[in-house]
Design a protein around this motif. Structure first.
Motif, PDB file in Angstrom:
ATOM      1  N   THR A 124       6.681  -1.851  -4.715  1.00 37.04           N
ATOM      2  CA  THR A 124       5.831  -2.838  -5.316  1.00 37.04           C
ATOM      3  C   THR A 124       6.537  -4.111  -5.600  1.00 37.04           C
ATOM      4  O   THR A 124       6.178  -5.280  -5.333  1.00 37.04           O
ATOM      5  CB  THR A 124       5.129  -2.113  -6.096  1.00 37.04           C
ATOM      6  OG1 THR A 124       4.463  -1.044  -5.706  1.00 37.04           O
ATOM      7  CG2 THR A 124       4.009  -3.309  -6.967  1.00 37.04           C
ATOM      8  N   ASP A 156       0.726  -1.328  -0.133  1.00 33.68           N
ATOM      9  CA  ASP A 156       0.127   0.105  -0.098  1.00 33.68           C
ATOM     10  C   ASP A 156       0.891   1.304   0.096  1.00 33.68           C
ATOM     11  O   ASP A 156       0.584   2.263  -0.824  1.00 33.68           O
ATOM     12  CB  ASP A 156      -1.111   0.119   0.983  1.00 33.68           C
ATOM     13  CG  ASP A 156      -2.164  -1.211   1.094  1.00 33.68           C
ATOM     14  OD1 ASP A 156      -2.334  -1.600  -0.081  1.00 33.68           O
ATOM     15  OD2 ASP A 156      -2.704  -1.336   1.936  1.00 33.68           O
ATOM     16  N   LEU A 157       1.911   1.326   0.939  1.00 36.48           N
ATOM     17  CA  LEU A 157       2.978   2.531   0.891  1.00 36.48           C
ATOM     18  C   LEU A 157       3.364   2.675  -0.328  1.00 36.48           C
ATOM     19  O   LEU A 157       3.576   3.733  -0.893  1.00 36.48           O
ATOM     20  CB  LEU A 157       3.720   2.319   2.053  1.00 36.48           C
ATOM     21  CG  LEU A 157       4.598   3.262   2.124  1.00 36.48           C
ATOM     22  CD1 LEU A 157       3.965   4.667   2.607  1.00 36.48           C
ATOM     23  CD2 LEU A 157       5.533   3.093   3.325  1.00 36.48           C
ATOM     24  N   SER A 158       4.054   1.535  -1.008  1.00 29.69           N
ATOM     25  CA  SER A 158       4.608   1.743  -2.209  1.00 29.69           C
ATOM     26  C   SER A 158       3.661   2.302  -3.328  1.00 29.69           C
ATOM     27  O   SER A 158       4.287   3.188  -4.231  1.00 29.69           O
ATOM     28  CB  SER A 158       5.187   0.378  -2.925  1.00 29.69           C
ATOM     29  OG  SER A 158       6.053   0.140  -1.718  1.00 29.69           O
ATOM     30  N   TYR A 159       2.454   1.764  -3.318  1.00 28.33           N
ATOM     31  CA  TYR A 159       1.607   2.460  -4.447  1.00 28.33           C
ATOM     32  C   TYR A 159       1.027   3.775  -4.178  1.00 28.33           C
ATOM     33  O   TYR A 159       1.019   4.613  -5.093  1.00 28.33           O
ATOM     34  CB  TYR A 159       0.127   1.500  -4.411  1.00 28.33           C
ATOM     35  CG  TYR A 159      -0.445   2.108  -5.554  1.00 28.33           C
ATOM     36  CD1 TYR A 159      -0.288   1.665  -6.994  1.00 28.33           C
ATOM     37  CD2 TYR A 159      -1.843   2.645  -5.122  1.00 28.33           C
ATOM     38  CE1 TYR A 159      -0.892   2.317  -7.866  1.00 28.33           C
ATOM     39  CE2 TYR A 159      -2.657   3.274  -6.154  1.00 28.33           C
ATOM     40  CZ  TYR A 159      -2.419   2.848  -7.706  1.00 28.33           C
ATOM     41  OH  TYR A 159      -3.002   3.512  -8.704  1.00 28.33           O
ATOM     42  N   ASP A 160       1.030   4.189  -2.862  1.00 23.15           N
ATOM     43  CA  ASP A 160       0.701   5.333  -2.390  1.00 23.15           C
ATOM     44  C   ASP A 160       1.710   6.421  -2.767  1.00 23.15           C
ATOM     45  O   ASP A 160       1.430   7.491  -3.318  1.00 23.15           O
ATOM     46  CB  ASP A 160       0.286   5.800  -0.896  1.00 23.15           C
ATOM     47  CG  ASP A 160      -1.127   4.842  -0.723  1.00 23.15           C
ATOM     48  OD1 ASP A 160      -1.605   4.651  -1.664  1.00 23.15           O
ATOM     49  OD2 ASP A 160      -1.113   4.763   0.431  1.00 23.15           O
ATOM     50  N   GLN A 161       3.063   5.912  -2.706  1.00 21.34           N
ATOM     51  CA  GLN A 161       4.265   6.760  -3.127  1.00 21.34           C
ATOM     52  C   GLN A 161       4.556   6.633  -4.604  1.00 21.34           C
ATOM     53  O   GLN A 161       5.616   7.301  -4.975  1.00 21.34           O
ATOM     54  CB  GLN A 161       5.348   6.637  -2.195  1.00 21.34           C
ATOM     55  CG  GLN A 161       5.011   6.590  -0.574  1.00 21.34           C
ATOM     56  CD  GLN A 161       4.758   8.286  -0.476  1.00 21.34           C
ATOM     57  OE1 GLN A 161       5.456   9.143  -0.811  1.00 21.34           O
ATOM     58  NE2 GLN A 161       3.548   8.499   0.452  1.00 21.34           N
ATOM     59  N   LYS A 162       3.874   5.776  -5.232  1.00 22.65           N
ATOM     60  CA  LYS A 162       4.313   5.412  -6.915  1.00 22.65           C
ATOM     61  C   LYS A 162       5.729   4.940  -6.578  1.00 22.65           C
ATOM     62  O   LYS A 162       6.638   5.344  -7.591  1.00 22.65           O
ATOM     63  CB  LYS A 162       4.002   6.628  -7.555  1.00 22.65           C
ATOM     64  CG  LYS A 162       2.651   7.222  -7.585  1.00 22.65           C
ATOM     65  CD  LYS A 162       1.644   6.086  -8.344  1.00 22.65           C
ATOM     66  CE  LYS A 162       0.293   6.696  -8.253  1.00 22.65           C
ATOM     67  NZ  LYS A 162      -0.806   5.945  -7.456  1.00 22.65           N
ATOM     68  N   PHE A 163       6.251   4.114  -5.723  1.00 22.58           N
ATOM     69  CA  PHE A 163       7.227   3.781  -5.723  1.00 22.58           C
ATOM     70  C   PHE A 163       7.668   2.311  -5.967  1.00 22.58           C
ATOM     71  O   PHE A 163       7.243   0.998  -5.310  1.00 22.58           O
ATOM     72  CB  PHE A 163       7.847   3.797  -4.207  1.00 22.58           C
ATOM     73  CG  PHE A 163       9.216   3.139  -3.986  1.00 22.58           C
ATOM     74  CD1 PHE A 163      10.410   3.792  -4.569  1.00 22.58           C
ATOM     75  CD2 PHE A 163       9.725   2.090  -3.171  1.00 22.58           C
ATOM     76  CE1 PHE A 163      11.720   3.644  -4.359  1.00 22.58           C
ATOM     77  CE2 PHE A 163      10.843   1.733  -2.735  1.00 22.58           C
ATOM     78  CZ  PHE A 163      11.885   2.414  -3.511  1.00 22.58           C
TER      79      PHE A 163
END
Length: 169
Positions: free
Chosen positions: A14, A3-10
């Motif tokens: 992912t 979730d954090l990776s997607y929110d940060q577009k990282f």
């Protein structure tokens, strides 16, 4: 991490979540946990697709895409896993809804509607399933040449969309 990776577009986060999930899948004993992990792996691949797929003209129009194939595969595996029946009604509705969403994205509208209906059997009034079903019915109606049939589809699309909106209130 997912979730954090997607929110940060990282994207690297992912990809790391996918690697961790696929390694974990090999060691899980619980069928319920496997069904849940298939769901999260589908989401991870879907997130990766959203972050990567529209970078070039070639990827936009690619006939085959591993970013579409893997979420479809993992969502189907989640449903087929015996432990799927042990998941909460809400999680089952999410899995069926996501599978419907993936199917509509590859042009399989009628099959998508069947999965949204499965979600609605688990949770009556599940907003995402109702909304997506309504949009799909309207899109199908747009290409029906017979005015009577088109009107019937628009009628049911309207009902589904209105129910979905009411569920959000």
């Amino acid at each position: 991490l997912l979730d954090l990776s997607y929110d940060q577009k990282f994207l690297q986060g992912t990809e790391k979540a996918i690697k961790i999930g696929e390694n974990l899948l090999k060691s899980l004993k619980s069928s319920k946990d496997k069904a849940l992990l298939y769901y999260f792996l589908a989401n991870a691949h879907s997130d990766k697709h959203k972050m990567e797929s529209y970078k070039t003209e070639e990827t936009i129009w690619a006939w085959e895409s591993p970013y579409l194939e893997k979420p479809l595969l993992y969502l189907r595996q989640a449903i087929l896993e015996p432990g799927f029946n042990e998941l909460s009604r809400y999680r089952k509705a999410q899995i069926f809804t996501n599978l419907g969403n993936m199917l509509i994205s590859i042009g399989r509208s009628l099959e998508a509607i069947e999965y949204w209906d499965q979600a609605l059997l688990r949770i009556v009034g599940f907003p995402m399933a109702l909304g997506n079903k309504g949009v799909a019915l309207a899109a199908i109606a747009n290409v029906i040449y017979d005015l009577g049939h088109r009107c019937i589809l628009y009628h049911f699309a309207k009902i589904s969309l209105e129910e979905g909106l009411r569920s959000l209130l």
